[in-house]
Design a protein around this motif. Structure first.
Motif, PDB file in Angstrom:
ATOM      1  N   GLU A  54       0.852  -1.174   0.000  1.00  0.00           N
ATOM      2  CA  GLU A  54       0.000   0.000   0.000  1.00  0.00           C
ATOM      3  C   GLU A  54       0.894   1.232   0.000  1.00  0.00           C
ATOM      4  OE1 GLU A  54      -2.925  -0.341   3.127  1.00  0.00           O
ATOM      5  OE2 GLU A  54      -3.429   1.779   2.909  1.00  0.00           O
ATOM      6  N   LEU A  55       0.945   1.909  -1.131  1.00  0.00           N
ATOM      7  CA  LEU A  55       1.747   3.132  -1.220  1.00  0.00           C
ATOM      8  C   LEU A  55       0.812   4.321  -1.103  1.00  0.00           C
ATOM      9  CD1 LEU A  55       4.257   2.380  -4.133  1.00  0.00           C
ATOM     10  CD2 LEU A  55       4.398   1.779  -1.702  1.00  0.00           C
ATOM     11  N   ASN A  56       1.216   5.273  -0.287  1.00  0.00           N
ATOM     12  CA  ASN A  56       0.369   6.413  -0.023  1.00  0.00           C
ATOM     13  C   ASN A  56       1.128   7.722  -0.211  1.00  0.00           C
ATOM     14  OD1 ASN A  56      -2.261   7.158   0.691  1.00  0.00           O
ATOM     15  ND2 ASN A  56      -2.265   5.527   2.272  1.00  0.00           N
TER      16      ASN A  56
ATOM     17  N   ASP B 161       4.576  11.550  -5.248  1.00  0.00           N
ATOM     18  CA  ASP B 161       3.181  11.305  -4.906  1.00  0.00           C
ATOM     19  C   ASP B 161       2.641  10.012  -5.520  1.00  0.00           C
ATOM     20  OD1 ASP B 161       0.863  11.925  -3.612  1.00  0.00           O
ATOM     21  OD2 ASP B 161       0.033  13.091  -5.278  1.00  0.00           O
ATOM     22  N   LEU B 162       3.340   8.940  -5.249  1.00  0.00           N
ATOM     23  CA  LEU B 162       2.996   7.652  -5.838  1.00  0.00           C
ATOM     24  C   LEU B 162       2.046   6.902  -4.907  1.00  0.00           C
ATOM     25  CD1 LEU B 162       3.980   6.335  -8.448  1.00  0.00           C
ATOM     26  CD2 LEU B 162       5.680   5.103  -7.106  1.00  0.00           C
ATOM     27  N   SER B 163       0.876   6.540  -5.416  1.00  0.00           N
ATOM     28  CA  SER B 163      -0.074   5.775  -4.609  1.00  0.00           C
ATOM     29  C   SER B 163      -0.648   4.631  -5.421  1.00  0.00           C
ATOM     30  CB  SER B 163      -1.238   6.670  -4.138  1.00  0.00           C
ATOM     31  OG  SER B 163      -0.763   7.768  -3.421  1.00  0.00           O
ATOM     32  N   PHE B 164      -0.536   3.440  -4.927  1.00  0.00           N
ATOM     33  CA  PHE B 164      -1.307   2.318  -5.469  1.00  0.00           C
ATOM     34  C   PHE B 164      -1.271   1.168  -4.470  1.00  0.00           C
ATOM     35  CE2 PHE B 164       2.957   1.727  -7.404  1.00  0.00           C
ATOM     36  CZ  PHE B 164       3.239   0.421  -7.039  1.00  0.00           C
ATOM     37  N   THR B 165      -2.134   0.193  -4.685  1.00  0.00           N
ATOM     38  CA  THR B 165      -2.137  -0.950  -3.786  1.00  0.00           C
ATOM     39  C   THR B 165      -2.003  -2.236  -4.596  1.00  0.00           C
ATOM     40  OG1 THR B 165      -4.524  -1.074  -3.887  1.00  0.00           O
ATOM     41  CG2 THR B 165      -3.591   0.138  -2.033  1.00  0.00           C
TER      42      THR B 165
ATOM     43  N   LYS C   7       3.393   0.840   2.957  1.00  0.00           N
ATOM     44  CA  LYS C   7       3.047  -0.200   3.923  1.00  0.00           C
ATOM     45  C   LYS C   7       3.082  -1.555   3.236  1.00  0.00           C
ATOM     46  CE  LYS C   7       0.045   2.398   7.016  1.00  0.00           C
ATOM     47  NZ  LYS C   7      -1.354   2.676   7.323  1.00  0.00           N
ATOM     48  N   ILE C   8       3.587  -2.551   3.965  1.00  0.00           N
ATOM     49  CA  ILE C   8       3.556  -3.914   3.469  1.00  0.00           C
ATOM     50  C   ILE C   8       2.866  -4.768   4.539  1.00  0.00           C
ATOM     51  CG2 ILE C   8       4.969  -5.937   2.925  1.00  0.00           C
ATOM     52  CD1 ILE C   8       6.950  -4.078   1.594  1.00  0.00           C
ATOM     53  N   PHE C   9       1.966  -5.610   4.117  1.00  0.00           N
ATOM     54  CA  PHE C   9       1.130  -6.388   5.055  1.00  0.00           C
ATOM     55  C   PHE C   9       0.501  -5.456   6.101  1.00  0.00           C
ATOM     56  CE2 PHE C   9       4.691  -9.428   4.022  1.00  0.00           C
ATOM     57  CZ  PHE C   9       3.967 -10.133   3.070  1.00  0.00           C
ATOM     58  N   GLY C  10       0.185  -4.234   5.682  1.00  0.00           N
ATOM     59  CA  GLY C  10      -0.470  -3.286   6.575  1.00  0.00           C
ATOM     60  C   GLY C  10       0.432  -2.597   7.574  1.00  0.00           C
ATOM     61  N   LYS C  11       1.756  -2.846   7.471  1.00  0.00           N
ATOM     62  CA  LYS C  11       2.666  -2.227   8.443  1.00  0.00           C
ATOM     63  C   LYS C  11       3.679  -1.328   7.742  1.00  0.00           C
ATOM     64  CE  LYS C  11       2.487  -5.728  12.038  1.00  0.00           C
ATOM     65  NZ  LYS C  11       3.185  -6.864  12.636  1.00  0.00           N
ATOM     66  N   ASP C  12       4.043  -0.261   8.411  1.00  0.00           N
ATOM     67  CA  ASP C  12       4.958   0.714   7.831  1.00  0.00           C
ATOM     68  C   ASP C  12       6.328   0.093   7.550  1.00  0.00           C
ATOM     69  OD1 ASP C  12       5.361   3.772   7.361  1.00  0.00           O
ATOM     70  OD2 ASP C  12       7.154   3.057   8.391  1.00  0.00           O
ATOM     71  N   CYS C  13       6.808   0.337   6.325  1.00  0.00           N
ATOM     72  CA  CYS C  13       8.059  -0.281   5.865  1.00  0.00           C
ATOM     73  C   CYS C  13       9.281   0.113   6.678  1.00  0.00           C
ATOM     74  CB  CYS C  13       8.331   0.112   4.425  1.00  0.00           C
ATOM     75  SG  CYS C  13       7.341  -0.792   3.285  1.00  0.00           S
ATOM     76  N   LEU C  14       9.281   1.332   7.172  1.00  0.00           N
ATOM     77  CA  LEU C  14      10.463   1.775   7.913  1.00  0.00           C
ATOM     78  C   LEU C  14      10.440   1.261   9.336  1.00  0.00           C
ATOM     79  CD1 LEU C  14      11.248   5.432   6.853  1.00  0.00           C
ATOM     80  CD2 LEU C  14      12.519   3.343   6.365  1.00  0.00           C
ATOM     81  N   ARG C  15       9.289   1.446   9.994  1.00  0.00           N
ATOM     82  CA  ARG C  15       9.232   1.106  11.408  1.00  0.00           C
ATOM     83  C   ARG C  15       9.301  -0.405  11.635  1.00  0.00           C
ATOM     84  NH1 ARG C  15       4.340   3.495  14.499  1.00  0.00           N
ATOM     85  NH2 ARG C  15       5.057   5.336  13.386  1.00  0.00           N
ATOM     86  N   TYR C  16       8.646  -1.165  10.748  1.00  0.00           N
ATOM     87  CA  TYR C  16       8.626  -2.615  10.947  1.00  0.00           C
ATOM     88  C   TYR C  16       9.514  -3.347   9.949  1.00  0.00           C
ATOM     89  CZ  TYR C  16       4.658  -1.466  13.899  1.00  0.00           C
ATOM     90  OH  TYR C  16       3.860  -0.933  14.875  1.00  0.00           O
ATOM     91  N   GLY C  17      10.506  -2.614   9.406  1.00  0.00           N
ATOM     92  CA  GLY C  17      11.353  -3.162   8.355  1.00  0.00           C
ATOM     93  C   GLY C  17      11.845  -4.583   8.568  1.00  0.00           C
ATOM     94  N   PRO C  18      12.613  -4.821   9.645  1.00  0.00           N
ATOM     95  CA  PRO C  18      13.190  -6.157   9.835  1.00  0.00           C
ATOM     96  C   PRO C  18      12.137  -7.253   9.896  1.00  0.00           C
ATOM     97  CG  PRO C  18      14.203  -4.585  11.315  1.00  0.00           C
ATOM     98  CD  PRO C  18      13.064  -3.870  10.662  1.00  0.00           C
TER      99      PRO C  18
END
Lengths: 299, 265
Positions: free
Chosen positions: A5-7, A21-25, A61-72
């Motif tokens: 999910e890109l926002n 400004d790239l958004s798609f799911t 977001k990947i699997f509904g979680k933020d890519c940076l914060r939940y990266g590992p």
């Protein structure tokens, strides 16, 4: 469920554009094509999702979680094949794959052997001695080894011969059947056409189209080629929906048409023709159309 | 743990080579000591004819040079130079390995935090330096007791040897920080040699002019061996300076490593 999910994802490098400004799911179980010319921002987008690059604004977001914060945590379930593969040169293929596997809490020895056999990869060679294509195979095995739920491929086929490309696509289709979602970035459109369900087209960092492959190919465009008796007269075709106008010296003209098919047929019927072809355009032409038309509009 | 082991494996050959080289250089110098000590009077005559600034620049102290510790203090200058190159190079190459060989796409897309990558790298660098020093300490101590003519202070000898490790720690972190300051670093060796020799020259200039402030600028001057032999301790203000350099480099490097964007090529 949305896997990706890109926002409003934006990345600028100083003044230079990266993506804007790239958004798609991307939904679960999809094979999603990500198309654009070189330098359009495909890799930047992918690298942001993998946490290699920090976005200027917006979120991924990947699997509904933020890519940076939940990266590992997220990367546990991601398999990534970069466009250019580089590994530690003085390692053996086997050691490299074992090292890669050691990051995931899974016993993947059997799978390593099976994948290596499918891709005809010699596990005992040194990375240094491998050709580009063979390095790519290492990348494929490495990316699929831990049975990821999301497979991200950045121009994956360069360097692979047609046979290996075929096997690789079969592998991807199998993984997809088992439930894996696939993001497939490429500038080679025929391969996307074959595999993908939906496709996002990106140019100069912006999303310019997001369509189902079936829509893109079937409903939206037709490719007309006609040979006229009295030379090529373009005036009847100066209507909205006609693009990619080309004339050949032998009196042949070709163009893409989007719109009511009856309109165009009425106009064609008024002409004296020698021959007529109506074809499904390949993605390449559609893509060129996007490319050229936006260029022409001064965007 | 897997990353730590991997880093050790990637660096084990050069680490082994450095340990052997350092110990070898020490052995070579010390083997010269017995002849040198016998002829010390005539050698001192030669030294006295040289300008004092030059002697200071080379760290030569005429009164002490005939004793084992005095001689060792002098040759240790070159040992610490070699050690500094090893440590700086190790720090810079380890931290830039992923960007130089473009393996960042492999390592940093694994399910690990960058902090964990950084910790593994620094820990394995530390392990390599400690191991190198252990080898060096053993060999040099054995050699010293073999060539000695009279008893010498073991604790002063040990303090001198430990200063190698401390100097190396400082240079390790300098290399680490500098490699992160230069994002497009491609070849590490020229940078390592350049920086280390520059600081070495600065050290020589500082010693010959006797400028006290200049001493803070080059880690080669943080452990004055004449002082160590006399007091059997380090100078606290320079220990603090060394710790400060390490802390600043570590902080800067860590922030850069955690925050930076990783690009292709």
């Amino acid at each position: 469920m949305n896997v990706i999910e890109l926002n409003g994802l934006t990345k600028t490098y100083g003044g230079a554009r990266g993506i804007a400004d790239l958004s798609f799911t991307v939904e679960q179980g999809e094979i999603f094509g990500f198309i654009g010319p070189n330098g359009a921002g495909k890799s930047t987008t992918i690298r942001t999702m993998l946490g290699l690059i920090h976005p200027t604004s917006g979120s991924a977001k990947i699997f509904g979680k933020d890519c940076l914060r939940y990266g590992p945590e997220l990367r546990r379930e991601i398999g990534y094949l970069p466009s250019e593969v580089f590994y530690y040169d003085n390692m053996k293929v086997k050691d490299l794959l074992n090292y890669s596997a050691s990051f995931y809490n899974k016993d993947s020895r059997k799978r390593m052997l099976a994948l290596a056999e499918r891709m005809e990869l010699d596990l005992n060679k040194k990375i240094d001695d491998l050709s580009l294509g063979n390095k790519k195979k290492v990348g494929i095995v490495q990316g699929l080894l831990h049975e990821p739920k999301l497979i991200i491929l950045d121009e994956p086929t360069s360097g692979l011969d047609p046979l290996m490309q075929q096997r690789f696509f079969e592998l991807l289709e199998e993984e997809n059947k088992k439930g894996a979602t696939i993001l497939f970035s490429s500038h080679i459109l025929s391969e996307v056409q074959r595999l993908c369900d939906r496709v996002a087209i990106i140019k100069e960092g912006r999303l310019i189209a997001l369509e189902k492959i079936s829509d893109l190919k079937g409903r939206t465009y037709k490719k007309f080629k006609l040979q006229m008796k009295a030379g090529s007269d373009a005036t009847p075709f100066a209507i909205p929906g006609v693009t990619e106008w080309k004339t050949a010296p032998n009196g042949e003209v070709s163009f893409l048409y989007q719109g009511d098919i009856n309109d165009i047929l009425r106009r064609i019927a008024s002409l004296e023709l020698l021959n007529l072809w109506v074809e499904e355009p390949d993605l390449e032409e559609i893509f060129m159309h996007y490319y050229v038309s936006r260029e022409g509009a001064g965007v | 743990m897997n990353m730590f082991a991997h880093e050790l494996r990637m660096n084990r050959k050069s680490a082994l080579l450095w340990a052997v080289a350092l110990a070898g250089v020490a052995c070579l110098f010390m083997a010269m000591y017995p002849t040198f000590a016998e002829e010390s009077e005539s050698f001192k005559e030669v030294l006295r004819s040289m300008p004092e600034e030059m002697l200071a620049a080379f760290g030569l102290q005429i009164d002490a040079i005939a004793s084992l510790l005095g001689f060792y203090s002098y040759v240790f200058l070159y040992i610490s130079l070699c050690g500094a190159i090893q440590a700086f190079h190790l720090g810079a190459s380890m931290i830039s390995a992923e960007t130089r060989a473009k393996t960042a796409d492999f390592l940093l897309t694994k399910p690990v935090t960058r902090g964990a990558v950084l910790r593994s790298k620094l820990l394995s660098a530390l392990t390599i330096l400690v191991a190198t020093n252990a080898v060096y300490f053993g060999v040099s101590a054995a050699m010293a007791s073999f060539v000695k003519r009279e008893t010498f202070s073991l604790s002063a000898f040990a303090l001198i040897n430990v200063s190698l490790l401390l100097t190396q720690l400082i240079f390790l972190m300098l290399g680490f920080a500098l490699a992160l300051l230069l994002p497009r670093l491609k070849t590490v060796l020229p940078l390592s040699l350049g920086v280390v020799f520059a600081l070495f020259m600065l050290s020589a200039i500082g010693a010959s002019t006797g400028d006290g402030k200049l001493r803070y600028l080059t880690p080669f001057q943080y452990f004055d061996r004449a002082y160590i032999v006399r007091h059997e301790s380090y100078e606290p203000e320079f220990l603090a300076a060394g710790a400060a350099v390490i802390a600043v480099c570590a902080l800067f490097g860590a922030i850069r490593y955690l925050k930076r964007d990783v690009h292709v090529g």
